[in-house]
Scaffold this active site. Structure first.
Site, mmCIF file in Angstrom:
data_model
loop_
_atom_site.group_PDB
_atom_site.id
_atom_site.type_symbol
_atom_site.label_atom_id
_atom_site.label_comp_id
_atom_site.label_asym_id
_atom_site.label_seq_id
_atom_site.Cartn_x
_atom_site.Cartn_y
_atom_site.Cartn_z
ATOM 1 N N GLY A 269 0.842 -1.191 0.000
ATOM 2 C CA GLY A 269 0.000 0.000 0.000
ATOM 3 C C GLY A 269 0.877 1.240 0.000
ATOM 4 N N CYS A 341 -6.681 20.420 20.622
ATOM 5 C CA CYS A 341 -6.566 20.644 22.060
ATOM 6 C C CYS A 341 -6.003 19.422 22.765
ATOM 7 C CB CYS A 341 -7.923 21.048 22.611
ATOM 8 S SG CYS A 341 -8.403 22.625 21.928
HETATM 9 N N1 LLP Z 1 -2.186 -6.143 3.115
HETATM 10 C C1 LLP Z 1 -2.812 -6.176 4.300
HETATM 11 C C2 LLP Z 1 -3.687 -7.305 4.607
HETATM 12 C C3 LLP Z 1 -2.640 -5.134 5.218
HETATM 13 O O1 LLP Z 1 -3.278 -5.173 6.383
HETATM 14 C C4 LLP Z 1 -1.804 -4.045 4.892
HETATM 15 C C5 LLP Z 1 -1.596 -2.940 5.839
HETATM 16 C C6 LLP Z 1 -1.170 -4.053 3.625
HETATM 17 C C7 LLP Z 1 -1.374 -5.123 2.776
HETATM 18 C C8 LLP Z 1 -0.312 -2.929 3.146
HETATM 19 O O2 LLP Z 1 0.751 -2.629 3.971
HETATM 20 P P1 LLP Z 1 1.818 -1.547 3.468
HETATM 21 O O3 LLP Z 1 2.406 -2.038 2.180
HETATM 22 O O4 LLP Z 1 1.103 -0.273 3.273
HETATM 23 O O5 LLP Z 1 2.808 -1.464 4.562
HETATM 24 N N2 LLP Z 1 -1.305 2.988 9.497
HETATM 25 C C9 LLP Z 1 0.019 2.387 9.480
HETATM 26 C C10 LLP Z 1 0.099 1.242 8.535
HETATM 27 C C11 LLP Z 1 -0.912 0.144 8.799
HETATM 28 C C12 LLP Z 1 -0.921 -0.924 7.767
HETATM 29 C C13 LLP Z 1 -2.006 -1.899 7.993
HETATM 30 N N3 LLP Z 1 -2.074 -2.921 7.018
HETATM 31 C C14 LLP Z 1 1.059 3.492 9.188
HETATM 32 O O6 LLP Z 1 0.678 4.635 9.013
HETATM 33 O O7 LLP Z 1 2.238 3.206 9.169
#
Ligand code: LLP
Length: 419
Positions: A269, A341
């Site tokens: 992602g 806040c």
């Molecule tokens: N596939 C699944 C099943 C996932 O749960 C996730 C991310 C991805 C793929 C993609 O992961 P990526 O390539 O983006 O690392 N909010 C957090 C990241 C949470 C990711 C949750 N799942 C942040 O801002 O670092």
């Protein structure tokens, strides 16, 4: 992003001009960066049968989804909302995988009714699919007992993780599936997010491939996402070409033993969008406190929660005095703070609190640019303190285009009353 005469340009447009035109705060995305990252990933995996999916929780803006689609990428969705967005952006149901964590039976029905394959992450989820869609297709998410990530909150493999069915419960999976006549079309895992070291990814991959061998008719094996990006200037970029080579090699070895070539899937992602995005905000107040020089912006963790939530580092630039050509002697230690806040509402921080940063001196009216905000920025934004979410703009070749209008007070309240 580039600097011209000490001013910041995004997609060829002066950042302060963007704020003048679309107001502040503002999310800005560089189209070329998204396309470049998508192409890099596609060419990194050499396997003859492969599908790259975009885990759209990172950023679900419909116009961004359309760009991803144009680049030949599929979708990893985690909710009916994300399935809805993907379909609205033009993805076909068979290009979408619905990875369900603790979802309701109705949410499963939502996906199945649209022809979207459901990826279950528990035996009970498998039974729910079986009971409601006997004889149907399904994918199972495995917990390989290996996890990794930039913060404890984002490690999704291993014994502390709520996700997936343990890798040693394959018999139970096959028994349950066959009792409902379900066909297991794919196995899946996602071990965590923000991984900069290829070794852990490959280690987990081997566990999943051992699991995959126990299913004899797989259409695909999905190794999840998690590829990190550099947030600090001195952080090394993941060599995706090399990672792709390693993934391809492991996979080919598996296919030889398996006797067939299921499609290889990865679903990053962050990698697609993080570096494309910037949060522009205007300095409202400068306060010389006893311990810190507070630079107060017209945004906060309602719009970019990563620093407050994970202690994440995001580079911050002064849009009209980037300071790249000078020797930095005029830089001063500053705390960049938000307008919410809560004391934790600071952007220059780690998990324990404020970490002042040496930056060109900000004064009221200046525009600050928070970098690498394209992933998990807007998609994690909230209306906390009853502040509307910012507008989003796409920039490319010196042109800008609004891709989501700024929320209004009426969006937040009037539409919520009654019907
Ligand atoms: N596939 C699944 C099943 C996932 O749960 C996730 C991310 C991805 C793929 C993609 O992961 P990526 O390539 O983006 O690392 N909010 C957090 C990241 C949470 C990711 C949750 N799942 C942040 O801002 O670092």
């Amino acid at each position: 992003m580039e600097v011209r005469k000490n001013r910041l340009f995004l997609g060829g447009v002066d950042a302060t001009r963007l704020v003048g035109e679309y107001s502040s705060p503002l999310y800005v995305y560089e189209e070329e960066v998204i396309r470049k990252r998508a192409r890099e990933l596609r060419s990194a995996i050499g396997s003859e049968r492969k599908v790259i999916k975009y885990s759209c929780k990172a950023n679900t803006n419909i116009e961004i989804l359309k760009i991803i689609k144009e680049e030949g990428i599929g979708i990893d969705a985690v909710s009916p909302g994300e399935i809805h967005a993907a379909i609205a952006a033009g993805f076909r149901p068979e290009e979408i995988l619905f990875t369900a964590s603790n979802v309701s039976p109705e949410e499963i029905d939502f996906a199945v009714a649209r022809g979207v394959l459901v990826n279950v992450d528990s035996i009970s989820g498998l039974r729910t699919v079986g009971r409601r869609h006997q004889g149907g297709d399904v994918c199972v998410r495995i917990n390989p007992d290996v996890g990794a990530g930039h913060h404890g909150h984002v490690i999704t493999g291993g014994p502390e993780s709520k996700f997936g069915i343990e890798y040693d419960r394959v018999d139970e999976i096959t028994r349950t599936a066959s009792s409902f006549g379900l066909r297991i079309r794919g196995v899946h895992q996602h071990i965590g997010s923000g991984i900069l070291d290829a070794g852990t990814f490959i280690m987990a991959m081997r566990v999943l491939l051992d699991v995959a061998k126990r299913f004899d008719d797989l259409d695909f094996v999905d190794f999840g996402g998690g590829i990190g990006v550099p947030y600090r200037k001195d952080e090394k970029r993941v060599d995706v070409a090399l990672l792709g080579e390693k993934i391809t090699k492991e996979y080919e070895r598996f296919c030889n033993e398996y006797g067939k070539t299921p499609t290889l899937v990865i679903e990053p992602g962050r990698y697609f969008v993080a570096e494309s995005g910037f949060l522009l905000a205007t300095v409202m107040t400068v306060k010389e406190g006893h311990n810190h020089r507070f630079v107060g912006l017209d945004t906060g963790f309602n719009h970019l929660v990563r620093p407050a939530f994970y202690g994440s580092y995001h580079e911050i630039l002064h849009s009209s005095n980037v300071g790249e050509n000078g020797d930095g002697r005029d830089f001063v230690l500053q705390t960049i703070a938000g307008n919410l806040c809560e004391s934790g509402d600071t952007f220059t921080r780690d998990e324990n609190g404020i970490v002042d940063r040496l930056l060109p001196p900000f004064k009221e009216g200046d525009v600050a640019c928070i970098c690498n905000a394209g992933a998990y920025g807007y998609s994690m934004a909230s209306q906390y303190n009853s502040r509307p979410r910012p507008a989003e703009v796409l920039v490319s070749n010196g042109e800008s285009r609004l891709i989501r209008r700024r929320e209004t007070l009426d969006d937040m309240f009037i539409s919520r009353i009654g019907t």
